[in-house]
Design an enzyme around this catalytic site. Structure first.
Site, short mmCIF file in Angstrom:
data_model
loop_
_atom_site.label_atom_id
_atom_site.label_comp_id
_atom_site.label_asym_id
_atom_site.label_seq_id
_atom_site.Cartn_x
_atom_site.Cartn_y
_atom_site.Cartn_z
N ARG A 18 0.85 -1.18 0.00
CA ARG A 18 0.00 0.00 0.00
C ARG A 18 0.89 1.24 0.00
O ARG A 18 1.96 1.26 0.61
CB ARG A 18 -0.91 0.02 1.23
CG ARG A 18 -2.09 -0.93 1.15
CD ARG A 18 -3.12 -0.44 0.13
NE ARG A 18 -4.33 -1.23 0.10
CZ ARG A 18 -4.55 -2.27 -0.69
NH1 ARG A 18 -3.59 -2.66 -1.54
NH2 ARG A 18 -5.70 -2.91 -0.67
N GLU A 49 -2.78 8.39 -4.03
CA GLU A 49 -3.16 7.50 -5.15
C GLU A 49 -4.61 7.78 -5.54
O GLU A 49 -5.47 7.80 -4.68
CB GLU A 49 -3.01 6.05 -4.69
CG GLU A 49 -3.08 5.04 -5.81
CD GLU A 49 -2.80 3.62 -5.34
OE1 GLU A 49 -3.72 2.79 -5.44
OE2 GLU A 49 -1.67 3.37 -4.87
N HIS A 83 -1.05 0.80 -9.77
CA HIS A 83 -1.74 -0.15 -8.88
C HIS A 83 -2.42 -1.26 -9.69
O HIS A 83 -3.63 -1.47 -9.60
CB HIS A 83 -2.77 0.57 -8.01
CG HIS A 83 -3.10 -0.20 -6.76
ND1 HIS A 83 -3.56 0.40 -5.61
CD2 HIS A 83 -3.06 -1.54 -6.47
CE1 HIS A 83 -3.79 -0.52 -4.67
NE2 HIS A 83 -3.48 -1.70 -5.18
#
Length: 324
Positions: A241, A269, A288
Site C-alpha cells: 500500500r 493515489e 496499482h
C-alpha cells in the site's frame, strides 16, 4: 368454531440474499440451497435495486476496488452479517462497516498476480528495461552492463500470502532471500526476522520488496531512517500500500541518485499529474495493477464460491479479518 391461524406462520421462509457487485462474476456463480444471488453495485442505495428484498440481504460481495462512498449504503441492510472484499488489503473498509457486520478479505486471490508484478518490477529496474524503452523511443542503441538479480540479496518485508508467493518465484533466480515479519520465528522455509532487526539487515541487501498490509503499525514504516539504512544503489519495490512509504523521504533519496524505486502503489493515489515522483530519476511507477490480471478472476470465483457455501451452511467464513 375452529382455531384461527396466521397464514404467515405456515409460509416457507424466503431465502437469504447475497448481493454481488460484479455482474460478470455473478453470471458464473450458482446460489447454494437457501440462498438467492442478486446484483447490487453499491453505487445507489440497495432499496433502489432490491426494494423490500433489501431486508433479506445477509452478505455482500464488494466490487474489486470498492468505492469508499458505496460503503455507507450498507447501513440500510438490517440482516447483513458479512461483507466479502475481493482485495487482500482492506484498510479502506475496516472501520466503515455497520456494527455487528463481519468482514472477510480476498487473501489468496491476488497472490500470483501481485507476485508476478513484483518480480517484473525488480527485473525491469535492475536490468534497466525502463531506460531501454526510452532509448527505443529515440532509436538509440545504448548497451549498459547492469546488476543481475542472480547473486543478489533480497529482503521481503511481509511474509503473508503475497510475500510467500514472491519468495517462491524468487528462488529460481539464484538469490539469497531475507524474510522479515512482525516478529522473529521459524517455519518450514527457515528464519523469519523481526521488524526491529531492519536497521541491521537493510545495509546488507540489494533489493527490498514491501508487501505488508496497511495498518497503524505499518503506516510509514519505510521512513527516512529506513531509507537511509538501505545500501547505496539498492532498490525499493512497493506492492503493498502506498502509505507504507513516506513519499517525501523517498523522493529526497531518489533526487540524490543513491537509491532506485519501483512502485505499484503510491501515496497519494492516484498520483496527480504534477506530483514530483513522476519526474525523478531511478523510479518506475505502475498504476496499482498488481492484482488486476487474468489470474484474478478464477481465484476470485473460487473464493466466492467457497464463501457462499459457508454462508449458506452457517459455517464460519474464511478469510475473516473482523469479528461480528
Amino acid at each position: 368454531m375452529g382455531v384461527m391461524t396466521d397464514p404467515s406462520a405456515t409460509r416457507p421462509a424466503r431465502p437469504a440474499i447475497v448481493t454481488v457487485a460484479d455482474q460478470g462474476l455473478l453470471d458464473e456463480l450458482e446460489a447454494p440451497d437457501g440462498t438467492e444471488l442478486r446484483y447490487w453495485g453499491l453505487d445507489v442505495p440497495a432499496r433502489e435495486v432490491l426494494g423490500d428484498d433489501a431486508d433479506r440481504v445477509s452478505a455482500v460481495v464488494l466490487p474489486y476496488g470498492a468505492p469508499d462512498q458505496g460503503l455507507r449504503h450498507l447501513a440500510d441492510l438490517p440482516s447483513l452479517t458479512l461483507v466479502q472484499s475481493l482485495s487482500a488489503g482492506v484498510d479502506a473498509v475496516v472501520g466503515q462497516l455497520p456494527d455487528g457486520v463481519g468482514l472477510a478479505n480476498g487473501a489468496g486471490v491476488h497472490d500470483a498476480s501481485t507476485a508476478e508484478l513484483a518480480i517484473g518490477l525488480v527485473l525491469a529496474s535492475l536490468r534497466g528495461l525502463d531506460e531501454a524503452v526510452r532509448d527505443q523511443d529515440q532509436a538509440r542503441w545504448h548497451p549498459v552492463s547492469r546488476r543481475s538479480l542472480a547473486d543478489s540479496r533480497v529482503l521481503l518485508l511481509g511474509v503473508g500470502g503475497i510475500g510467500s508467493a514472491i519468495a517462491r518465484r524468487l528462488r529460481p533466480f539464484e538469490v539469497e532471500i531475507v524474510r522479515v515479519g512482525r516478529s522473529s520465528r521459524g517455519d518450514d522455509q527457515g528464519l523469519v526476522h523481526a521488524q526491529d532487526e531492519l536497521p541491521v539487515l537493510l545495509p546488507e541487501v540489494d533489493v527490498v520488496i514491501v508487501s505488508l498490509p496497511l495498518d497503524d503499525a505499518t503506516r510509514g514504516i519505510v521512513d527516512d531512517r529506513f531509507l537511509a539504512a538501505m545500501k547505496g544503489q539498492s532498490l525499493l519495490v512497493n506492492v503493498g500500500r502506498g502509505p507504507l512509504v513516506d513519499t517525501d523521504a523517498l523522493a529526497a533519496e531518489l533526487r540524490t541518485g543513491r537509491l532506485r524505486a519501483a512502485l505499484d502503489v503510491t501515496d497519494p493515489e492516484p498520483l496527480p499529474q504534477d506530483h514530483p515522483l513522476w519526474g525523478l530519476p531511478g523510479i518506475i511507477i505502475t498504476p496499482h495493477i498488481g492484482g488486476g490480471s487474468s489470474a484474478y478472476r478464477a481465484r476470485a470465483l473460487a473464493l466466492v464460491r467457497a464463501q457462499l457455501g459457508r454462508v449458506a451452511s452457517g459455517a464460519e467464513p474464511v478469510n475473516r479479518v473482523s469479528a461480528v
